[in-house]
Design a protein around this motif. Structure first.
Motif, PDB file in Angstrom:
ATOM      1  N   TYR A 179      43.742  42.710   0.579  1.00 37.26           N
ATOM      2  CA  TYR A 179      43.276  44.084   0.784  1.00 37.26           C
ATOM      3  C   TYR A 179      44.251  45.072   0.134  1.00 37.26           C
ATOM      4  O   TYR A 179      43.882  45.874  -0.699  1.00 37.26           O
ATOM      5  N   ASP A 190      33.017  39.864   4.168  1.00 39.21           N
ATOM      6  CA  ASP A 190      32.648  41.271   4.108  1.00 39.21           C
ATOM      7  C   ASP A 190      32.975  41.959   5.430  1.00 39.21           C
ATOM      8  O   ASP A 190      32.152  42.634   6.028  1.00 39.21           O
ATOM      9  N   VAL A 191      34.169  41.701   5.875  1.00 39.83           N
ATOM     10  CA  VAL A 191      34.574  42.214   7.175  1.00 39.83           C
ATOM     11  C   VAL A 191      35.849  43.016   7.050  1.00 39.83           C
ATOM     12  O   VAL A 191      36.582  42.939   6.072  1.00 39.83           O
ATOM     13  N   LEU A 192      36.072  43.769   8.084  1.00 38.86           N
ATOM     14  CA  LEU A 192      37.356  44.413   8.259  1.00 38.86           C
ATOM     15  C   LEU A 192      37.907  43.799   9.526  1.00 38.86           C
ATOM     16  O   LEU A 192      37.487  44.132  10.617  1.00 38.86           O
ATOM     17  N   HIS A 242      31.689  48.257   1.070  1.00 40.68           N
ATOM     18  CA  HIS A 242      31.220  46.878   0.855  1.00 40.68           C
ATOM     19  C   HIS A 242      29.778  46.820   0.354  1.00 40.68           C
ATOM     20  O   HIS A 242      29.354  45.793  -0.173  1.00 40.68           O
ATOM     21  N   GLU A 244      37.249  42.895  -0.849  1.00 43.72           N
ATOM     22  CA  GLU A 244      38.192  43.568   0.053  1.00 43.72           C
ATOM     23  C   GLU A 244      39.130  44.547  -0.656  1.00 43.72           C
ATOM     24  O   GLU A 244      39.423  45.616  -0.136  1.00 43.72           O
ATOM     25  N   HIS A 272      35.671  52.008   4.630  1.00 40.60           N
ATOM     26  CA  HIS A 272      35.882  50.644   4.131  1.00 40.60           C
ATOM     27  C   HIS A 272      34.573  49.850   4.178  1.00 40.60           C
ATOM     28  O   HIS A 272      34.184  49.206   3.203  1.00 40.60           O
TER      29      HIS A 272
HETATM   30 ZN   LIG Z   1      36.316  44.516   4.245  1.00 40.09          ZN
END
Ligand SMILES: [Zn+2]
Length: 873
Positions: A726, A440-442, A648, A667, A644
């Motif tokens: 993504y 759950d990251v960018l 999430h 993503e 973004h």
């Molecule tokens: Zn993300």
């Protein structure tokens, strides 16, 4: 022990060390257990049963005999799970019992009713809980070593063959569960899955992995050994003596690999014990001539059974379910998450930022789902020390740890019956640096120079990858109440809503005197979460929620950022408004947004809060360089990271993929949401540039694997992971929107969110919902776009015919290789007018006819370049 006294004990453990007092009754019980232990060790059954009351002596005689004669146990150890408990029922004592001999250990739990006799305490009744667990003190090389002509091991898609090899057997007699083979061998791994063969060819330039092997460490079940390991003895009895160097090599291999499979550390003996692999379960570690150390692991109890790994660094090469003749075979197994359901957590945590030190108590409530539940399995950071584990009655529980996999197993004294709930309380402590987030990251850029001045940005984020509490080891949503104690001057936020806050006062539930005056905050969830997270840091006061708006909003800004940026509160509100319209109501209790300077740009989005990391542009160390060519870098738009990350909350937190293969649900949908928000804010022209960028990255990196390979793509090429999971997923969603129309598309998205929130979801559920929303079979669409690394190759031919005053434009779309389904925009000029049409390409060859009033000119296919692939006019 009552709850209150457990808490008091915790206080004692944390601040002053463990103070044990032993009552006269407990001393008597210890003496009784000592007599039993000595009698068992001496093999004296007569003396052994003398410690039991006469009515049960016959039965105990039999039991002791089977441990002594049948199982050949030579000793017994007792661990009191509780003190002697006295109530109207009499005296009760819970014990963990460990029988052992030089090669094995057997574990039982006893519930004893104690009585009085002239000689002192005796055992009046004894109940044995759960199934007996046998564990092995495995050792290799043991006595048996052979020089053999040939060793062959054949299993699912893998083959080994050694000639003229030394074979070292394990020390467990009458049971083969381990072998070490030294010699000259070959191995061949040929996955039955086409996607996996493609992955092998990217990594090793061949679809089949073959190499010479010089050693192998093998673990398996005895039945596996019988059916899949063939050993041909040397033609004449081996006269060769085992060279000392070979023995040393075998010993070194055992030391190196023993802990890596089928072993646990336990709280009774402290050492490593091995359990017996079941059925086809196997683990092979081997050293190849050209590719270093590799491993093959077969787990019939997981979703994807075949694991082919590279060691140093540990990396998955292949992971899949083998394709078997006769279609998919229904595998019957019950995983831990199906056996138990983790319902809620109650966590008390003291956090000391100056030495990043945690002291915690986690009470976990779980229910038994299928039948008697013997144990619970958790993911827990192996670097944290477990002080004690208790059940809800305050009885100490036995536990084991698999450090390599960071797993913790806690065993109940009595199995929990189906439908019943039980709780365990884990007390733990230790230093723990906040790790990098992986879900759950960018992901963003990393700046070495900024990391040097990191201490200036004092903030501590503990989330999923930290394993800072005993977390469910498999997919679960649960509720939680977390009480955090931290030093004054810090901001603290966790999942859920703030339900209580205050200051630790002397004389109350104090952990230790130095904590007096420290603030605490209690957060409780009403909405289930899939993991727990908290942030403690020095942030500027919150640019907070005015007015009764839902969800409550807070923005926390590190001081340095505040000087450079105005608050993004208005942006956050606009984003939430847009998303609620597209996807459905915001799923959590509140939204807290943290903006901080950090050496790595990007963000993280646990349930109900968002962390945005920014590399400072100007610092006393100079200007940091940010690479604008990253697939996910839209740094021109400061709205992008926040859009973004907030997405999430819907995609990734509320709706979450059930395995790495469904990672795009987090993503890809977050990327889609952010692109859609930028479209709303800046219009079609800007949006077109963004989508074209995503298409270009898709074309550049698609070869690294399909969308449904998820995070695994990052192992070969991190940019490819972003470009595919993504960007390609986002591009595919836009094609889907154009194919089924925006109305059906958004109706489907809202329906998907509404029906799948707070579940672990597979991609197939998304496909089904979109099919229902559109009334269209989308199987062929998703199969090519999501399950293949290929992109379309398309010939688009057109002809113009004059028909009286009008013209006929015939367009032929042909895909010589693979039949992709996609919406294809074509455009042409009719006089001064530009005509655009969207063609529904759903077959290998398809013809379209248009009538035109003027002669069509300047025909273009895919003019916006929104469909990735090769187009030939
Ligand atoms: Zn993300």
């Amino acid at each position: 022990m009552k709850r209150a006294s457990v808490l008091a004990l915790f206080a004692a453990l944390v601040s002053a060390g463990l103070a044990q007092t032993t009552s006269p009754l407990d001393k008597e019980a210890d003496a009784l257990l000592g007599r039993i232990r000595d009698a068992f060790q001496a093999g004296d059954r007569e003396a052994y049963v003398a410690s039991f009351s006469p009515e049960i002596r016959d039965r105990e005689w039999e039991m002791a005999s089977s441990f002594l004669s049948l199982w050949k146990m030579t000793g017994v150890k007792f661990h009191k799970a509780s003190r002697v408990l006295e109530d109207q029922e009499g005296l009760t004592l819970y014990l963990q019992v460990l029988y052992e001999n030089p090669t094995a250990a057997m574990l039982e739990t006893w519930q004893l009713g104690l009585g009085r006799a002239a000689s002192g305490l005796v055992i009046a009744s004894k109940k044995v809980a759960g199934n007996i667990t046998t564990l092995y003190k495995l050792d290799m090389p043991a006595g048996r070593v052979e020089k053999v002509r040939r060793v062959a091991v054949r299993h699912e898609d893998i083959d080994f063959e050694f000639n003229d090899a030394w074979v070292f057997y394990d020390n467990v007699s009458e049971l083969e569960t381990g072998l070490i083979v030294l010699g000259s061998g070959r191995m061949r791994f040929a996955p039955s899955s086409a996607v996996e063969r493609h992955q092998l060819s990217l990594r090793y330039k061949a679809e089949v992995f073959e190499d010479r092997v010089e050693s192998a460490y093998l673990r398996f079940s005895p039945s596996f050994f019988d059916s899949r390991v063939k050993i041909e003895p040397a033609a004449s009895p081996s006269p060769a003596a085992l060279p000392e160097a070979e023995l040393k090599r075998a010993q070194a291999l055992f030391r190196k690999y023993y802990a890596s499979s089928f072993t646990v550390e336990n709280s009774l003996t402290g050492g490593l014990l091995s359990f017996l692999p079941q059925g086809d379960q196997a683990a092979f570690e081997f050293k190849t001539a050209g590719h270093g150390e590799l491993a093959y692991i077969y787990s019939p109890f997981s979703d994807e059974e075949v694991h082919f790994l590279q060691r140093k660094p540990n990396e998955i090469v292949s992971l899949y379910s083998p394709e078997r003749a006769g279609g998919p075979e229904k595998r019957m197994f019950v995983s831990f998450s199906q056996k138990s359901d983790i319902l809620r957590y109650e966590i008390d945590l003291d956090f000391e930022p100056n030495r990043t030190y945690l002291s915690g108590r986690a009470k976990v409530e779980a229910s038994s789902q299928v039948g008697p539940l013997d144990s619970l399995q958790f993911s827990f950071n192996a670097g944290l020390e477990i002080v004690r584990i208790y059940d809800q009655e305050g009885r100490e529980l036995f536990y084991t740890q698999d450090r390599e996999r960071q797993l913790l197993y806690v065993y109940f004294l009595r199995p929990v019956e189906k439908g019943q709930t039980a709780a365990v309380e884990v007390f733990y402590r230790g230093p723990l640096e906040p790790p990098v987030q992986t879900t759950d990251v960018l992901p963003g850029q990393y700046s070495e120079t900024i990391s040097l001045i990191l201490p200036k940005y004092e903030s501590y984020l503990y989330s999923q990858s930290a394993l800072w509490y005993p977390a469910p080891s498999e997919d679960e949503f649960f509720q939680a109440r977390v009480r955090l104690i931290f030093p004054p001057g810090y901001v603290c936020v966790a999942n859920g809503e703030l339900v209580e806050e205050g200051t630790i006062e002397a004389g109350r539930r104090v952990l230790s005197l130095e904590k007096v005056g420290n603030p605490f905050r209690v957060f409780a969830t009403r909405i289930p979460v899939k993991y727990l997270s908290f942030m403690v840091g020095k942030f500027d006061k919150n640019y907070g929620g005015n007015g009764p708006q839902r969800p409550p909003l807070q923005v926390f800004v590190s001081e340095d950022i505040r000087l450079q940026r105005k608050s993004i509160l208005d942006e956050v509100r606009a984003i939430l408004g847009a998303y609620e319209g597209w996807f459905g109501p915001y799923p959590f209790e509140k939204l807290a947004v943290f903006q901080r300077f950090w050496p790595t740009s990007g963000g993280h989005s646990p349930a109900s809060f968002v962390v945005l990391n920014e590399i400072p542009k100007n610092t006393e160390l100079g200007t940091s360089v940010v690479n604008p060519d990253s697939p996910v870098d839209l740094s021109r738009f400061r709205e992008y990271p926040v859009a973004h990350e907030i997405a999430h909350q819907w995609w990734g937190q509320a709706v979450t993929g059930s395995s790495y293969r469904d990672q795009w649900l987090s993503e890809g949908l977050a990327q889609f949401a952010a692109a859609e928000y930028l479209r709303l804010k800046f219009g079609e022209r800007t949006f077109g540039n963004i989508l074209r960028k995503f298409v270009q990255w898709t074309e550049k990196k698609s070869v690294f694997g399909p969308v449904t390979l998820g995070t695994r793509i990052s192992l070969l090429d991190f940019e490819a992971y972003q470009a595919v999971v993504y960007n390609k997923a986002c591009v595919v969603l836009y094609m889907l929107r154009d194919l089924i129309g925006p109305e059906a598309f958004f109706r489907g998205l809202r329906r998907f969110f509404e029906t799948q929130a707070f579940k672990f979801v597979r991609t197939s559920a998304f496909v089904r919902t979109m099919e229902e929303a559109s009334g269209r079979d989308l199987g062929p669409f998703f199969r090519e776009w999501f399950d293949s690394h290929l992109l379309p190759e398309v010939q688009v031919r057109h002809e113009v015919e004059k028909n009286g005053d009008a013209f006929t434009l015939r367009v032929k779309v042909h895909q010589p290789k693979t039949a992709f389904v996609f919406p294809l925009v074509v455009s042409w000029q009719e006089g001064r007018k530009t005509v655009r049409q969207t063609l529904d390409v759903d077959a290998r060859t398809k013809d379209f006819i248009f009538e035109a009033s003027a002669r069509p000119a300047k025909f273009k296919a895919n003019p916006d370049k929104f469909v990735p692939g090769l187009f030939f006019n």
